[in-house]
Design a protein around this motif. Structure first.
Motif, PDB file in Angstrom:
ATOM      1  N   ALA B  10       0.942  -1.001   0.217  1.00  0.00           N
ATOM      2  CA  ALA B  10       0.584   0.289  -0.377  1.00  0.00           C
ATOM      3  C   ALA B  10       0.849   1.240  -0.306  1.00  0.00           C
ATOM      4  O   ALA B  10       0.807   2.307  -1.494  1.00  0.00           O
ATOM      5  N   GLY B  11       1.962   1.199   0.988  1.00  0.00           N
ATOM      6  CA  GLY B  11       2.937   2.651   1.428  1.00  0.00           C
ATOM      7  C   GLY B  11       3.172   2.541  -0.667  1.00  0.00           C
ATOM      8  O   GLY B  11       3.977   3.722  -0.781  1.00  0.00           O
ATOM      9  N   THR B  16       3.762   6.008  -5.389  1.00  0.00           N
ATOM     10  CA  THR B  16       3.781   6.215  -7.035  1.00  0.00           C
ATOM     11  C   THR B  16       2.996   6.988  -7.445  1.00  0.00           C
ATOM     12  O   THR B  16       3.083   7.884  -8.156  1.00  0.00           O
ATOM     13  N   LEU B  17       1.418   6.782  -6.809  1.00  0.00           N
ATOM     14  CA  LEU B  17       0.527   7.477  -6.981  1.00  0.00           C
ATOM     15  C   LEU B  17       0.915   9.182  -6.448  1.00  0.00           C
ATOM     16  O   LEU B  17       0.682  10.129  -7.426  1.00  0.00           O
ATOM     17  N   ALA B  18       1.474   9.670  -5.539  1.00  0.00           N
ATOM     18  CA  ALA B  18       1.148  10.809  -5.347  1.00  0.00           C
ATOM     19  C   ALA B  18       2.818  11.881  -6.245  1.00  0.00           C
ATOM     20  O   ALA B  18       3.025  12.349  -6.119  1.00  0.00           O
ATOM     21  N   VAL B  24       2.336  15.842 -11.672  1.00  0.00           N
ATOM     22  CA  VAL B  24       0.897  16.034 -13.635  1.00  0.00           C
ATOM     23  C   VAL B  24       1.211  17.936 -13.440  1.00  0.00           C
ATOM     24  O   VAL B  24       1.274  18.662 -13.770  1.00  0.00           O
ATOM     25  N   VAL B  25       1.367  18.361 -11.570  1.00  0.00           N
ATOM     26  CA  VAL B  25       0.957  19.348 -10.751  1.00  0.00           C
ATOM     27  C   VAL B  25       2.204  20.455 -11.714  1.00  0.00           C
ATOM     28  O   VAL B  25       2.453  21.813 -12.075  1.00  0.00           O
ATOM     29  N   MET B  26       3.589  19.185 -11.601  1.00  0.00           N
ATOM     30  CA  MET B  26       4.366  20.048 -12.476  1.00  0.00           C
ATOM     31  C   MET B  26       4.679  20.332 -14.089  1.00  0.00           C
ATOM     32  O   MET B  26       5.064  21.520 -14.086  1.00  0.00           O
TER      33      MET B  26
END
Lengths: 49, 235
Positions: B10-11, B16-18, B24-26
């Protein structure tokens, strides 16, 4: 469509395909785990091992 | 032990998702717009790392195929299958994002340039790998045919990579001049995409091992567990 809309489409399609597949794979993994829990004889079958 | 493994998994996916979302923000908030192609050029930050990771997944198929031919153990075949599915998925994303980019930059969804053609061929070769498997009844024969096919299919990988260099008239750009912020974004994108590639192969392998276990328990035993060879194996 303009260039910015194509950019958004690219990321929506790319991220959608990748994370959609990961989600489906994770669900399959959970389903198989449940199946193996429900049928403990599979993991204890020496022939299957 | 099992709980610890679940937390690690899960970690891994949370990180990976974060990182994917940070990428995407970059792209939208940090990276400047390229002057010639405009905003659509930013598809490149997803397109290139996914393309490189497609090659890496193909390398795993190749290595696992060699591993099966050498050791003849089912685990190698399971790894090759998991990597092949990942390669097809990543190659699909490469083709789709490339088509969207091409539609905006060149005015066409598709052109039969060498790199695009070899990329489509790569996708088709690995799709065929997945399609032929269910058609072969015997698990040992299926694994053997898949391993040989996995080696042959890999021959297209250097063709895709070298097509732009060997055929300079290709419409597909060989390289793009990047500003420092663009380079930072591109290098950052390799992290989530590579983690995603590793995670997909690992998760796919875990799923395939369980499927193999269930299949074997239903009576389809591996040739390595039996003393009687299957018909045709003597040749």
């Amino acid at each position: 469509m303009n260039s910015s809309q194509y950019l958004i489409l690219g990321y929506v399609v790319g991220a959608g395909v990748l994370w959609g597949y990961i989600l489906s794979l994770a669900l399959t993994h959970c389903r198989l785990n449940k199946h193996l829990r429900d049928h403990p004889e599979i993991t204890h079958d020496p022939q299957a091992q | 032990m099992r709980l610890k493994s679940c937390r690690l998994t899960a970690g891994f996916w949370a990180i990976t998702l974060a990182m994917f979302m940070a990428g995407v923000v970059m792209v939208f908030a940090y990276t400047p717009v390229e002057k010639t192609m405009g905003p659509v050029q930013k598809v490149f930050y997803l397109h290139l790392p996914v393309a490189i990771n497609t090659f890496l997944a193909c390398v795993v198929v190749f290595v696992a195929s060699v591993g099966y031919l050498w050791k003849r153990t089912q685990a190698w075949d399971d790894l090759a299958l998991a990597a092949c599915k990942t390669a097809v998925l990543l190659c699909s994303v490469v083709l789709l994002t490339g088509m969207i980019w091409g539609r905006s930059a060149w005015g066409a969804w598709w052109t039969w340039s060498p790199r695009l053609t070899f990329s489509l061929l790569l996708w088709l070769l690995y799709v065929v790998y997945l399609v032929i498997r269910p058609a072969i009844e015997s698990p040992q024969r299926r694994a053997l045919v898949s391993a040989v096919y996995g080696l042959v299919a890999f021959l297209d990988v250097p063709l895709v990579y070298l097509s732009v260099k060997l055929m300079p008239q290709d419409i597909h750009p060989a390289s793009i001049a990047l500003e420092p912020q663009m380079k930072t974004t591109l290098l950052f994108w390799f992290l989530p995409v590579t983690l995603l590639n590793i995670g997909l192969i690992a998760l796919g392998y875990a799923v395939q091992r369980k499927r193999t276990l269930i299949e074997q328990s239903r009576g389809k035993r591996s040739v390595h567990d039996t003393s009687t060879p299957l018909a045709g194996d003597a040749a």
